[in-house]
Design an enzyme around this catalytic site. Structure first.
Site, PDB file in Angstrom:
ATOM      1  N   TYR A  70       0.904  -1.149   0.000  1.00  0.00           N
ATOM      2  CA  TYR A  70       0.000   0.000   0.000  1.00  0.00           C
ATOM      3  C   TYR A  70       0.937   1.191   0.000  1.00  0.00           C
ATOM      4  CZ  TYR A  70      -3.794   3.128   1.417  1.00  0.00           C
ATOM      5  OH  TYR A  70      -4.722   4.138   1.466  1.00  0.00           O
ATOM      6  N   TYR A 134       2.440   4.716   6.790  1.00  0.00           N
ATOM      7  CA  TYR A 134       3.069   3.867   5.766  1.00  0.00           C
ATOM      8  C   TYR A 134       4.371   3.266   6.309  1.00  0.00           C
ATOM      9  CZ  TYR A 134       5.861   2.771   1.582  1.00  0.00           C
ATOM     10  OH  TYR A 134       6.668   2.150   0.652  1.00  0.00           O
TER      11      TYR A 134
HETATM   12  N1  NAP Z   1       7.691   3.745  -4.840  1.00  0.00           N
HETATM   13  C1  NAP Z   1       8.698   4.087  -4.041  1.00  0.00           C
HETATM   14  O1  NAP Z   1       9.242   5.189  -4.121  1.00  0.00           O
HETATM   15  C2  NAP Z   1       9.214   3.113  -3.024  1.00  0.00           C
HETATM   16  C3  NAP Z   1      10.191   3.578  -2.125  1.00  0.00           C
HETATM   17  C4  NAP Z   1      10.683   2.686  -1.166  1.00  0.00           C
HETATM   18  C5  NAP Z   1      10.234   1.393  -1.127  1.00  0.00           C
HETATM   19  N2  NAP Z   1       9.273   0.971  -1.992  1.00  0.00           N
HETATM   20  C6  NAP Z   1       8.812  -0.411  -1.871  1.00  0.00           C
HETATM   21  O2  NAP Z   1       9.065  -1.080  -3.095  1.00  0.00           O
HETATM   22  C7  NAP Z   1       8.048  -2.057  -3.322  1.00  0.00           C
HETATM   23  C8  NAP Z   1       7.417  -1.827  -4.688  1.00  0.00           C
HETATM   24  O3  NAP Z   1       6.845  -0.520  -4.735  1.00  0.00           O
HETATM   25  P1  NAP Z   1       6.213   0.076  -6.072  1.00  0.00           P
HETATM   26  O4  NAP Z   1       6.592   1.498  -6.142  1.00  0.00           O
HETATM   27  O5  NAP Z   1       6.491  -0.836  -7.216  1.00  0.00           O
HETATM   28  O6  NAP Z   1       4.653  -0.002  -5.689  1.00  0.00           O
HETATM   29  P2  NAP Z   1       3.392   0.265  -6.623  1.00  0.00           P
HETATM   30  O7  NAP Z   1       3.805   0.709  -7.975  1.00  0.00           O
HETATM   31  O8  NAP Z   1       2.450   1.098  -5.823  1.00  0.00           O
HETATM   32  O9  NAP Z   1       2.766  -1.207  -6.775  1.00  0.00           O
HETATM   33  C9  NAP Z   1       2.173  -1.843  -5.680  1.00  0.00           C
HETATM   34  C10 NAP Z   1       1.672  -3.214  -6.112  1.00  0.00           C
HETATM   35  O10 NAP Z   1       0.959  -3.777  -4.998  1.00  0.00           O
HETATM   36  C11 NAP Z   1      -0.256  -4.298  -5.469  1.00  0.00           C
HETATM   37  N3  NAP Z   1      -1.284  -4.322  -4.444  1.00  0.00           N
HETATM   38  C12 NAP Z   1      -1.698  -3.304  -3.665  1.00  0.00           C
HETATM   39  N4  NAP Z   1      -2.713  -3.699  -2.893  1.00  0.00           N
HETATM   40  C13 NAP Z   1      -2.943  -5.011  -3.176  1.00  0.00           C
HETATM   41  C14 NAP Z   1      -3.859  -5.993  -2.714  1.00  0.00           C
HETATM   42  N5  NAP Z   1      -4.802  -5.716  -1.787  1.00  0.00           N
HETATM   43  N6  NAP Z   1      -3.797  -7.248  -3.232  1.00  0.00           N
HETATM   44  C15 NAP Z   1      -2.888  -7.551  -4.186  1.00  0.00           C
HETATM   45  N7  NAP Z   1      -1.994  -6.664  -4.670  1.00  0.00           N
HETATM   46  C16 NAP Z   1      -2.031  -5.417  -4.172  1.00  0.00           C
HETATM   47  C17 NAP Z   1      -0.655  -3.348  -6.592  1.00  0.00           C
HETATM   48  O11 NAP Z   1      -1.637  -3.955  -7.390  1.00  0.00           O
HETATM   49  P3  NAP Z   1      -2.689  -3.015  -8.218  1.00  0.00           P
HETATM   50  O12 NAP Z   1      -1.888  -2.383  -9.299  1.00  0.00           O
HETATM   51  O13 NAP Z   1      -3.705  -3.987  -8.713  1.00  0.00           O
HETATM   52  O14 NAP Z   1      -3.231  -2.059  -7.207  1.00  0.00           O
HETATM   53  C18 NAP Z   1       0.684  -3.178  -7.295  1.00  0.00           C
HETATM   54  O15 NAP Z   1       0.939  -4.259  -8.148  1.00  0.00           O
HETATM   55  C19 NAP Z   1       7.074  -1.920  -2.151  1.00  0.00           C
HETATM   56  O16 NAP Z   1       7.446  -2.833  -1.152  1.00  0.00           O
HETATM   57  C20 NAP Z   1       7.316  -0.512  -1.635  1.00  0.00           C
HETATM   58  O17 NAP Z   1       6.978  -0.387  -0.275  1.00  0.00           O
HETATM   59  C21 NAP Z   1       8.759   1.806  -2.953  1.00  0.00           C
END
Ligand code: NAP
Length: 304
Positions: A70, A134
């Protein structure tokens, strides 16, 4: 179309910035099955713990990779229950299943587990002190996974952007086209990290975790947390200026303070992560953020 002798990698979060890239970079390591809500091979809403249990028992994957989260940082402040369900409870469940069924779990976490109040790159064992729902929910996810006794490894990353999804790079490109002048925060620092390079480094790491029997194990690194981001550091303003310089747009960027851009969730002021441990353990590290950005911009703009 799965090969009977290939490892089966169950990928959660295939539609996200990182998951979309992992689906490609992990393809050489095994057969990937995606599970999620949006266009996945297997429908799975991670808030449904029973459905997760059933799916994992049915597929009996060789490895689980969790790129879900999330990630709506501001919305999480008023949507705590859902943030914890996805970022903590579901991750704990994966760990429990992993421990019971002997399936390693690779999971991703965030710089938001730290307060951001240091001036030195954060090391893995620096005390976490998340300042937002978060960050707290992601820390609870780390703890739940590590407490499960599954063969697990956690990669904390930060400031992820890419050619898809919702991220700073794409937001800036849209705003440059719409506005002549823009204020961008200049007192928060991190390492902008291209999701593609993050996914490639993850595949390099996992390739080193293969067993002769065709499975995966984190071996001596089981239960460890590592930091993985691009090298270098920038403020959001510096990152925005680099994007502008590499784009064909014209816009004036004003440096503003966090106070001038209030958000519901607190952001860590200094989010740079020390990535030395991962390099030492696996010989894996990412290039400077400017190099990653240039490659990503090439991909965005030089497509035939
Ligand atoms: N973005 C950043 O800057 C950042 C920074 C630090 C760490 N991270 C970490 O890196 C990892 C990847 O992040 P990201 O940026 O790729 O995230 P993202 O683009 O927001 O993607 C999140 C994914 O989680 C899925 N998801 C959310 N709720 C769900 C549910 N109830 N059931 C099944 N799937 C669900 C989403 O599916 P839908 O598309 O169907 O909603 C999507 O595929 C995460 O662990 C995040 O905490 C990210």
């Amino acid at each position: 179309m799965n090969r009977p002798d290939a490892p089966l990698i169950l990928l959660f979060g295939h539609s996200g910035q990182l998951g979309w890239e992992l689906r490609r970079t992990l393809a050489t390591l095994g057969d990937i099955v995606t599970a999620g809500v949006d266009g996945a091979e297997r429908y799975l809403d991670l808030t449904d713990a029973h459905a997760l249990d059933v799916l994992v028992h049915e597929l009996r994957p060789t490895l689980m990779v969790n790129a879900t989260a999330y990630t709506a940082v501001d919305k999480a402040e008023s949507d705590e229950t859902l943030a914890y369900q996805i970022n903590a409870e579901a991750v704990g469940r994966m760990g429990k299943l992993g421990a019971e069924m002997d399936i390693p779990v690779l999971h991703f976490s965030t710089d938001y587990v730290f307060s951001g109040k240091s001036k030195h790159p954060w090391k893995e064992n620096d005390p976490p002190d998340p300042q937002s729902v978060y960050g707290k929910s992601k820390l609870a996810g780390e703890q739940a996974l590590l407490g499960s006794r599954a063969d697990s490894l956690i990669l904390r990353t930060a400031w992820v952007y890419g050619a898809r999804g919702s991220n700073f790079l794409l937001t800036m490109l849209r705003l440059f086209a719409e506005k002549k002048q823009l204020g961008v925060v200049d007192d928060q620092f991190g390492a902008p990290t291209w999701s593609r390079l993050l996914a490639e480094a993850t595949a390099q790491l996992l390739a080193q975790c293969k067993t002769p029997e065709g499975g995966f194990t984190f071996g001596v690194h089981h239960g460890q947390v590592f930091h993985l981001t691009a090298a270098g550091e920038a403020s959001w303003h510096e990152f925005a200026q680099a994007i502008l310089d590499m784009s064909k747009e014209e816009c004036v960027l004003d440096a503003i303070s966090t106070e001038q851009y209030p958000t519901p969730a607190a952001r860590p002021a200094y989010s740079v992560l020390d990535t030395g441990s991962l390099h030492e353990a696996f010989g894996v590290r990412l290039p400077h953020w400017r190099q990653g950005l240039a490659l990503c911009m090439e991909e965005l703009f030089d497509r035939q």
